[in-house]
Design a protein around this motif. Structure first.
Motif, PDB file in Angstrom:
ATOM      1  N   ASP A 102      -1.111  -2.382  -5.923  1.00 48.39           N
ATOM      2  CA  ASP A 102      -0.983  -1.376  -6.976  1.00 48.39           C
ATOM      3  C   ASP A 102      -2.189  -1.508  -7.894  1.00 48.39           C
ATOM      4  O   ASP A 102      -2.968  -2.482  -7.806  1.00 48.39           O
ATOM      5  CB  ASP A 102       0.322  -1.581  -7.751  1.00 48.39           C
ATOM      6  CG  ASP A 102       0.867  -0.277  -8.313  1.00 48.39           C
ATOM      7  OD1 ASP A 102       0.064   0.663  -8.511  1.00 48.39           O
ATOM      8  OD2 ASP A 102       2.080  -0.198  -8.555  1.00 48.39           O
TER       9      ASP A 102
ATOM     10  N   ALA B  25       3.229   2.315   0.814  1.00 51.24           N
ATOM     11  CA  ALA B  25       2.741   3.047   1.984  1.00 51.24           C
ATOM     12  C   ALA B  25       3.535   2.702   3.239  1.00 51.24           C
ATOM     13  O   ALA B  25       3.843   3.579   4.048  1.00 51.24           O
ATOM     14  CB  ALA B  25       1.259   2.758   2.200  1.00 51.24           C
ATOM     15  N   LEU B  26       3.880   1.448   3.409  1.00 50.63           N
ATOM     16  CA  LEU B  26       4.613   1.049   4.615  1.00 50.63           C
ATOM     17  C   LEU B  26       5.984   1.700   4.662  1.00 50.63           C
ATOM     18  O   LEU B  26       6.452   2.101   5.736  1.00 50.63           O
ATOM     19  CB  LEU B  26       4.729  -0.473   4.680  1.00 50.63           C
ATOM     20  CG  LEU B  26       3.459  -1.215   5.114  1.00 50.63           C
ATOM     21  CD1 LEU B  26       3.566  -2.691   4.796  1.00 50.63           C
ATOM     22  CD2 LEU B  26       3.201  -1.003   6.597  1.00 50.63           C
TER      23      LEU B  26
ATOM     24  N   VAL C  74      -3.641  -1.003   1.428  1.00 54.07           N
ATOM     25  CA  VAL C  74      -3.049   0.323   1.220  1.00 54.07           C
ATOM     26  C   VAL C  74      -2.276   0.325  -0.096  1.00 54.07           C
ATOM     27  O   VAL C  74      -1.903  -0.730  -0.618  1.00 54.07           O
ATOM     28  CB  VAL C  74      -2.116   0.710   2.385  1.00 54.07           C
ATOM     29  CG1 VAL C  74      -2.887   0.758   3.702  1.00 54.07           C
ATOM     30  CG2 VAL C  74      -0.947  -0.268   2.497  1.00 54.07           C
ATOM     31  N   PRO C  75      -2.005   1.507  -0.653  1.00 54.94           N
ATOM     32  CA  PRO C  75      -1.194   1.561  -1.877  1.00 54.94           C
ATOM     33  C   PRO C  75       0.212   1.017  -1.651  1.00 54.94           C
ATOM     34  O   PRO C  75       0.788   1.181  -0.562  1.00 54.94           O
ATOM     35  CB  PRO C  75      -1.155   3.063  -2.194  1.00 54.94           C
ATOM     36  CG  PRO C  75      -2.354   3.632  -1.528  1.00 54.94           C
ATOM     37  CD  PRO C  75      -2.522   2.837  -0.272  1.00 54.94           C
ATOM     38  N   ARG C  76       0.752   0.382  -2.681  1.00 56.41           N
ATOM     39  CA  ARG C  76       2.099  -0.170  -2.574  1.00 56.41           C
ATOM     40  C   ARG C  76       3.108   0.953  -2.316  1.00 56.41           C
ATOM     41  O   ARG C  76       3.117   1.961  -3.017  1.00 56.41           O
ATOM     42  CB  ARG C  76       2.464  -0.925  -3.843  1.00 56.41           C
ATOM     43  CG  ARG C  76       3.748  -1.737  -3.723  1.00 56.41           C
ATOM     44  CD  ARG C  76       3.916  -2.690  -4.881  1.00 56.41           C
ATOM     45  NE  ARG C  76       2.792  -3.605  -5.033  1.00 56.41           N
ATOM     46  CZ  ARG C  76       2.586  -4.681  -4.268  1.00 56.41           C
ATOM     47  NH1 ARG C  76       3.429  -4.954  -3.276  1.00 56.41           N
ATOM     48  NH2 ARG C  76       1.542  -5.466  -4.491  1.00 56.41           N
TER      49      ARG C  76
ATOM     50  N   ALA D 212       4.252   6.192  -3.302  1.00 55.30           N
ATOM     51  CA  ALA D 212       3.049   5.360  -3.336  1.00 55.30           C
ATOM     52  C   ALA D 212       2.022   5.993  -4.257  1.00 55.30           C
ATOM     53  O   ALA D 212       1.838   7.219  -4.238  1.00 55.30           O
ATOM     54  CB  ALA D 212       2.472   5.201  -1.927  1.00 55.30           C
TER      55      ALA D 212
ATOM     56  N   GLU E  30      -1.887  -5.139   3.742  1.00 55.52           N
ATOM     57  CA  GLU E  30      -1.539  -5.642   2.416  1.00 55.52           C
ATOM     58  C   GLU E  30      -1.392  -4.463   1.464  1.00 55.52           C
ATOM     59  O   GLU E  30      -2.264  -3.601   1.399  1.00 55.52           O
ATOM     60  CB  GLU E  30      -2.622  -6.598   1.901  1.00 55.52           C
ATOM     61  CG  GLU E  30      -2.913  -7.761   2.849  1.00 55.52           C
ATOM     62  CD  GLU E  30      -4.156  -8.529   2.450  1.00 55.52           C
ATOM     63  OE1 GLU E  30      -4.204  -9.022   1.299  1.00 55.52           O
ATOM     64  OE2 GLU E  30      -5.070  -8.641   3.279  1.00 55.52           O
ATOM     65  N   GLU E  31      -0.302  -4.429   0.733  1.00 56.91           N
ATOM     66  CA  GLU E  31      -0.063  -3.357  -0.234  1.00 56.91           C
ATOM     67  C   GLU E  31      -0.470  -3.817  -1.633  1.00 56.91           C
ATOM     68  O   GLU E  31      -0.220  -4.957  -2.013  1.00 56.91           O
ATOM     69  CB  GLU E  31       1.418  -2.961  -0.230  1.00 56.91           C
ATOM     70  CG  GLU E  31       1.873  -2.319   1.065  1.00 56.91           C
ATOM     71  CD  GLU E  31       3.271  -1.742   0.967  1.00 56.91           C
ATOM     72  OE1 GLU E  31       3.526  -0.684   1.549  1.00 56.91           O
ATOM     73  OE2 GLU E  31       4.118  -2.357   0.267  1.00 56.91           O
TER      74      GLU E  31
END
Length: 258
Positions: A103, A83-84, A79-81, A134, A100-101
């Motif tokens: 960019d 997102a969490l 996922v994009p950094r 994100a 896992e994030e």
């Protein structure tokens, strides 16, 4: 063996390369809020059995929590950094998925395949709330072949440079309503993108699947036509490329290089 690409509707594709299956932006439901699936059967349960899933940005038709919850426990999810921090429901999935994030410019290794995040020109927020935490991303799946999944993006000047040489491009050509806002490509702009990318093969995505309930009679050509329109315009803008419109659930195997 060169990659095999299957389109399941909207931005959901499966890219099978070197024995690894990458699922993009899983949206595996008949209805999402005011959107109804109007074309194509729902993907089978087997679609959720993949090595890794990638999410291009936080909009609910791309980061769809119920669809992500259908992935098998332990599946890797890229996922994009940010997102969490932005999506509480995604944090609740962290116990069963390996999230896992990344960019733009960062890579994830999945067996013999590398998944490389590239920039996209799109509002990456979890609308309608929240600051821009994100980025929106595309991804290049690199194994025996190089397949570019653009996610949601507008046409931008450095696209070809950021993406690099690819064998196939999965390009968004429409949307889920009668109008496209900024940060999107219609069929014409997607054909221009293909001319810049010079990918030998292109597949139109992000059209012809979901449509707002009650708007069936409003500009229906915007729902039905973008795929064929892209193929027609790509033949003019990028005559060295082969644009192929897939039906829902249809697959395309890339030719071996050389």
């Amino acid at each position: 063996m060169p990659a095999e690409i299957t389109w399941w509707g909207h931005a959901t594709t499966a890219v099978r390369d070197s024995g690894v299956t990458v699922l993009t932006d899983p949206l595996l439901v008949r209805r999402l809020a005011h959107l109804r699936r109007r074309r194509g059967e729902l993907p089978p349960d087997s679609v959720a059995r993949v090595d890794v899933a990638v999410v291009s940005h936080l909009h609910a038709d791309h980061l769809h929590l119920p669809s992500l919850a259908r992935l098998l426990p332990g599946t890797r999810l890229v996922v994009p950094r940010g997102a969490l921090a932005s999506v509480a429901g995604l944090r609740r999935l962290a116990g069963r998925l390996r999230i896992e994030e990344v960019d733009a410019g960062e890579t994830v290794r999945v067996g013999p395949v590398t998944v490389r995040a590239v920039p996209a020109e799109h509002d990456g927020r979890r609308l309608p709330y929240g600051p821009r935490l994100a980025p929106a991303l595309g991804y290049v799946v690199e194994g025996e072949s190089r397949t570019y999944f653009a996610g949601d993006t507008g046409l931008f000047d450095s696209m070809a440079e950021e993406v690099g040489p690819v064998d196939a491009a999965l390009l968004p050509v429409g949307g889920w309503g009668p109008r496209l806002g900024d940060g999107h490509m219609n069929a014409r702009r997607a054909a221009q993108a293909l001319a810049r990318l010079r990918a030998p093969v292109a597949v139109p995505v992000h059209y012809g699947t979901y449509w707002p309930i009650g708007l069936d009679a409003v500009r229906p050509h915007e729902f039905h036509s973008p795929g064929d329109e892209f193929v027609r315009l790509a033949a003019r803008a990028a005559p060295a490329s082969a644009a192929r419109r897939l039906e829902h659930g249809e697959s395309l195997r890339l030719e071996a290089a050389g």
